[in-house]
Design a protein around this motif. Structure first.
Motif, PDB file in Angstrom:
ATOM      1  N   LYS A  57     -23.493 -68.155 -75.320  1.00 23.49           N
ATOM      2  CA  LYS A  57     -24.811 -68.037 -75.933  1.00 23.49           C
ATOM      3  C   LYS A  57     -25.764 -67.271 -75.024  1.00 23.49           C
ATOM      4  CE  LYS A  57     -24.902 -71.991 -79.001  1.00 23.49           C
ATOM      5  NZ  LYS A  57     -25.746 -73.100 -79.467  1.00 23.49           N
ATOM      6  N   ILE A  58     -26.679 -66.559 -75.635  1.00 26.17           N
ATOM      7  CA  ILE A  58     -27.723 -65.829 -74.920  1.00 26.17           C
ATOM      8  C   ILE A  58     -28.766 -66.830 -74.437  1.00 26.17           C
ATOM      9  CG2 ILE A  58     -29.647 -64.220 -75.244  1.00 26.17           C
ATOM     10  CD1 ILE A  58     -27.849 -62.761 -77.283  1.00 26.17           C
ATOM     11  N   ARG A  59     -29.130 -66.734 -73.162  1.00 23.57           N
ATOM     12  CA  ARG A  59     -30.198 -67.580 -72.619  1.00 23.57           C
ATOM     13  C   ARG A  59     -31.531 -66.925 -72.995  1.00 23.57           C
ATOM     14  NH1 ARG A  59     -29.581 -71.210 -68.623  1.00 23.57           N
ATOM     15  NH2 ARG A  59     -31.279 -70.338 -67.397  1.00 23.57           N
ATOM     16  N   LEU A  60     -32.275 -67.582 -73.871  1.00 26.23           N
ATOM     17  CA  LEU A  60     -33.504 -67.042 -74.445  1.00 26.23           C
ATOM     18  C   LEU A  60     -34.717 -67.824 -73.953  1.00 26.23           C
ATOM     19  CD1 LEU A  60     -34.878 -65.202 -76.682  1.00 26.23           C
ATOM     20  CD2 LEU A  60     -34.616 -67.191 -78.182  1.00 26.23           C
ATOM     21  N   PRO A  86     -36.959 -70.446 -65.699  1.00 25.20           N
ATOM     22  CA  PRO A  86     -35.630 -70.506 -65.085  1.00 25.20           C
ATOM     23  C   PRO A  86     -35.095 -69.139 -64.658  1.00 25.20           C
ATOM     24  CG  PRO A  86     -35.423 -70.593 -67.449  1.00 25.20           C
ATOM     25  CD  PRO A  86     -36.907 -70.564 -67.151  1.00 25.20           C
ATOM     26  N   PRO A  87     -34.098 -69.146 -63.794  1.00 28.01           N
ATOM     27  CA  PRO A  87     -33.422 -67.898 -63.432  1.00 28.01           C
ATOM     28  C   PRO A  87     -32.403 -67.514 -64.505  1.00 28.01           C
ATOM     29  CG  PRO A  87     -32.459 -69.741 -62.238  1.00 28.01           C
ATOM     30  CD  PRO A  87     -33.616 -70.289 -63.025  1.00 28.01           C
ATOM     31  N   ASN A  88     -31.901 -66.293 -64.417  1.00 29.39           N
ATOM     32  CA  ASN A  88     -30.789 -65.818 -65.244  1.00 29.39           C
ATOM     33  C   ASN A  88     -31.042 -65.911 -66.748  1.00 29.39           C
ATOM     34  OD1 ASN A  88     -29.241 -65.346 -62.864  1.00 29.39           O
ATOM     35  ND2 ASN A  88     -28.810 -67.535 -62.801  1.00 29.39           N
ATOM     36  N   VAL A  89     -32.205 -65.461 -67.172  1.00 24.55           N
ATOM     37  CA  VAL A  89     -32.526 -65.426 -68.599  1.00 24.55           C
ATOM     38  C   VAL A  89     -32.052 -64.085 -69.147  1.00 24.55           C
ATOM     39  CG1 VAL A  89     -34.404 -65.460 -70.277  1.00 24.55           C
ATOM     40  CG2 VAL A  89     -34.492 -66.971 -68.277  1.00 24.55           C
ATOM     41  N   ASP A  90     -31.372 -64.126 -70.275  1.00 24.39           N
ATOM     42  CA  ASP A  90     -30.887 -62.882 -70.877  1.00 24.39           C
ATOM     43  C   ASP A  90     -32.004 -62.113 -71.574  1.00 24.39           C
ATOM     44  OD1 ASP A  90     -28.063 -63.115 -70.209  1.00 24.39           O
ATOM     45  OD2 ASP A  90     -28.051 -64.801 -71.610  1.00 24.39           O
ATOM     46  N   LEU A  91     -32.849 -62.843 -72.328  1.00 24.20           N
ATOM     47  CA  LEU A  91     -33.921 -62.204 -73.087  1.00 24.20           C
ATOM     48  C   LEU A  91     -35.159 -63.093 -73.058  1.00 24.20           C
ATOM     49  CD1 LEU A  91     -35.096 -60.135 -75.158  1.00 24.20           C
ATOM     50  CD2 LEU A  91     -34.047 -61.549 -76.962  1.00 24.20           C
ATOM     51  N   SER A 148     -35.378 -62.108 -65.777  1.00 22.74           N
ATOM     52  CA  SER A 148     -34.925 -61.767 -67.134  1.00 22.74           C
ATOM     53  C   SER A 148     -34.223 -60.422 -67.153  1.00 22.74           C
ATOM     54  CB  SER A 148     -36.120 -61.693 -68.090  1.00 22.74           C
ATOM     55  OG  SER A 148     -36.815 -62.907 -68.127  1.00 22.74           O
ATOM     56  N   LYS A 149     -33.095 -60.384 -67.844  1.00 23.90           N
ATOM     57  CA  LYS A 149     -32.394 -59.120 -68.016  1.00 23.90           C
ATOM     58  C   LYS A 149     -33.177 -58.194 -68.939  1.00 23.90           C
ATOM     59  CE  LYS A 149     -27.886 -61.180 -67.316  1.00 23.90           C
ATOM     60  NZ  LYS A 149     -26.744 -61.787 -68.010  1.00 23.90           N
ATOM     61  N   LEU A 150     -33.735 -58.764 -70.021  1.00 21.46           N
ATOM     62  CA  LEU A 150     -34.488 -57.978 -70.997  1.00 21.46           C
ATOM     63  C   LEU A 150     -35.808 -58.668 -71.323  1.00 21.46           C
ATOM     64  CD1 LEU A 150     -31.616 -57.237 -73.552  1.00 21.46           C
ATOM     65  CD2 LEU A 150     -32.519 -55.649 -71.828  1.00 21.46           C
TER      66      LEU A 150
END
Length: 183
Positions: free
Chosen positions: A7-10, A53-58, A81-83
């Motif tokens: 799942k994408i971390r949103l 939090p760390p390592n959020v995708d979007l 955040s990546k995006l």
């Protein structure tokens, strides 16, 4: 049991805005159930998480930047955040929040805390707990790199759904068919 995709971390946040775009997220109604299959909401006004939090995708960001707290928050979001998706006209242009730019912070504080106040016994602006206002309201892209822009005031629920679906599926989307500034 079938292997389910990761799942994408949103994350979602609203800064200086009215939360209308977040209400549009909720207006996706039953489509939220579909989206929930593909995302874990790790930070949002909808959940009780205190620290970003760390390592959020979007991260979906609603609202402009109008205080030192907003600047610190958007920088923390960018680091983790990546995006980043700028959601709505306030995040993209400053919109209503940026009307303050015509008069300046001092005039806004004067009007809000003295001219229109029924009671202000201290005769001072608030200085504890309340973030310091910036001299000028800024859209997100003036402070951090923004990966996607979704205009609207508020953004239509269908446009948010289609944007999320495209990002989940890793495909491009033409948002101009779905929304426009002020719609």
């Amino acid at each position: 049991m079938e292997n389910s995709p990761k799942k994408i971390r949103l994350a979602t946040i609203w800064l200086d805005g009215c939360s209308g775009c977040h209400m549009s997220i909720l207006d996706m109604d039953e489509k939220l159930i579909e989206i929930a299959e593909y995302v874990d909401v790790v930070y949002s006004p909808y959940v009780d998480e205190k620290e970003f939090p760390p390592n959020v995708d979007l991260t979906i960001v609603e609202g402009a930047l109008s205080s030192d707290h907003d600047i610190a928050m958007i920088k923390k979001i960018r680091e983790n955040s990546k995006l980043i998706l700028a959601l709505g006209d306030c995040a993209i242009t400053g919109n209503i929040s940026a009307m303050k730019n015509l008069f300046g912070s001092d005039a806004v504080l004067q009007k809000g805390y003295f001219d229109l106040a029924d009671i202000n016994e201290s005769k001072k602006y608030p200085s504890q707990i309340v973030p310091k206002l910036l001299d000028k309201v800024l859209p997100l892209h003036e402070v951090v790199k923004v990966d996607y822009f979704l205009p609207g005031c508020p953004v239509p629920a269908d446009a948010i759904y289609e944007m999320l679906k495209a990002l989940i599926e890793g495909r491009e989307i033409n948002i101009h068919k779905l929304t426009r500034f002020g719609k």
